[in-house]
Design an enzyme around this catalytic site. Sequence first.
Site, short mmCIF file in Angstrom:
data_model
loop_
_atom_site.label_atom_id
_atom_site.label_comp_id
_atom_site.label_asym_id
_atom_site.label_seq_id
_atom_site.Cartn_x
_atom_site.Cartn_y
_atom_site.Cartn_z
N LYS A 9 37.91 45.73 41.65
CA LYS A 9 37.47 46.64 40.59
C LYS A 9 35.94 46.56 40.42
O LYS A 9 35.30 45.67 40.99
CB LYS A 9 38.19 46.26 39.29
CG LYS A 9 39.72 46.42 39.36
CD LYS A 9 40.37 46.03 38.03
CE LYS A 9 41.89 46.09 38.10
NZ LYS A 9 42.51 45.71 36.79
N TYR A 49 46.71 54.93 37.52
CA TYR A 49 47.24 54.19 36.36
C TYR A 49 48.19 55.04 35.51
O TYR A 49 48.35 54.75 34.31
CB TYR A 49 46.08 53.65 35.52
CG TYR A 49 45.44 52.40 36.08
CD1 TYR A 49 46.20 51.25 36.33
CD2 TYR A 49 44.08 52.34 36.36
CE1 TYR A 49 45.63 50.08 36.85
CE2 TYR A 49 43.50 51.18 36.87
CZ TYR A 49 44.28 50.05 37.11
OH TYR A 49 43.71 48.90 37.62
N PHE A 57 45.00 50.87 25.64
CA PHE A 57 43.91 50.46 26.51
C PHE A 57 43.62 51.47 27.63
O PHE A 57 42.66 51.29 28.39
CB PHE A 57 44.19 49.08 27.12
CG PHE A 57 45.42 48.99 27.98
CD1 PHE A 57 45.40 49.37 29.32
CD2 PHE A 57 46.63 48.52 27.45
CE1 PHE A 57 46.53 49.29 30.12
CE2 PHE A 57 47.76 48.43 28.25
CZ PHE A 57 47.72 48.81 29.59
N ARG A 85 50.09 39.47 44.90
CA ARG A 85 50.13 39.34 43.43
C ARG A 85 49.99 37.87 43.02
O ARG A 85 49.35 37.56 42.02
CB ARG A 85 51.46 39.90 42.90
CG ARG A 85 51.62 41.41 43.03
CD ARG A 85 50.94 42.18 41.96
NE ARG A 85 51.53 42.00 40.65
CZ ARG A 85 51.19 42.72 39.58
NH1 ARG A 85 50.26 43.67 39.67
NH2 ARG A 85 51.75 42.49 38.43
N ARG A 102 42.09 35.66 39.69
CA ARG A 102 41.75 35.91 38.29
C ARG A 102 41.53 34.60 37.54
O ARG A 102 40.66 34.51 36.66
CB ARG A 102 42.84 36.75 37.62
CG ARG A 102 42.83 38.22 38.05
CD ARG A 102 44.08 38.94 37.59
NE ARG A 102 44.06 40.38 37.82
CZ ARG A 102 45.14 41.16 37.73
NH1 ARG A 102 46.32 40.63 37.43
NH2 ARG A 102 45.04 42.46 37.95
N ASN A 112 39.46 41.98 34.86
CA ASN A 112 40.25 41.03 35.65
C ASN A 112 40.14 41.23 37.16
O ASN A 112 40.96 40.72 37.92
CB ASN A 112 41.70 41.02 35.17
CG ASN A 112 42.41 42.32 35.38
OD1 ASN A 112 41.84 43.26 35.96
ND2 ASN A 112 43.65 42.42 34.94
N HIS A 115 43.02 44.75 41.50
CA HIS A 115 44.32 45.38 41.36
C HIS A 115 45.16 45.03 42.58
O HIS A 115 44.64 44.99 43.70
CB HIS A 115 44.18 46.91 41.28
CG HIS A 115 45.50 47.60 41.44
ND1 HIS A 115 46.37 47.76 40.39
CD2 HIS A 115 46.13 48.10 42.54
CE1 HIS A 115 47.47 48.36 40.84
NE2 HIS A 115 47.35 48.58 42.13
N GLU A 126 50.60 54.09 46.00
CA GLU A 126 49.16 53.83 45.88
C GLU A 126 48.45 53.94 47.23
O GLU A 126 47.35 54.48 47.30
CB GLU A 126 48.94 52.45 45.24
CG GLU A 126 49.37 52.44 43.78
CD GLU A 126 49.52 51.04 43.17
OE1 GLU A 126 49.17 50.05 43.85
OE2 GLU A 126 49.98 50.96 42.01
#
Length: 149
Positions: A9, A49, A57, A85, A102, A112, A115, A126
């Site tokens: 990100k 998203y 948020f 993940r 993270r 964070n 993704h 995605e």
Amino acid sequence: MERTFIAVKPDGVQRGLVGPILSRFEQKGFKLVGLKLMVVSKELAEKHYAEHAGKPFFPGLVSFITSGPVVALVLEGKGVIAAARAIIGATNPLNAPPGTLRGDFGIDIGRNLIHGSDGPESASREIALWFSPDALADWTPAVSTWIYE
Ligand code: IDP
Ligand code: MG
């Protein structure tokens, strides 16, 4: 072989953490099949998203993800969706143990860093959203037989 979609990100790019983040996936043995740096449009951010549309948020998330370049990648390997993940760690970096990306690099949930697709359906969706098929490379790393038995 499974594929997953990962993005560093804007906070990760701004902080100069692209190299260390990509290294962790490379060192694990996962294969890069797609990689690009780009500024994300509002349209792409909202599609990416979509599951979070309407949450408090969401507007902040979309403005954050479009605020600077991101590095988008596709990784391939055995069990890569769940393994990536696990390498990334919990959504809230303060709950992510040291050793996860993270956990090592982040503090706030809205900063964070990374993704990662959360399952096979989101990975396919995605990857198709971010990459055209001809932008993904089919290749066999020379070290494959030293990673897989
Ligand atoms: P994930 O990135 O670990 O899959 P999701 O629940 O899918 O987490 O949320 C997507 C992103 O939205 C998170 O990575 C985080 O940047 C942001 N986010 C999630 N929950 C909150 C929140 O409560 N406040 C602020 N940002 C949030
Ligand atoms: Mg998610």
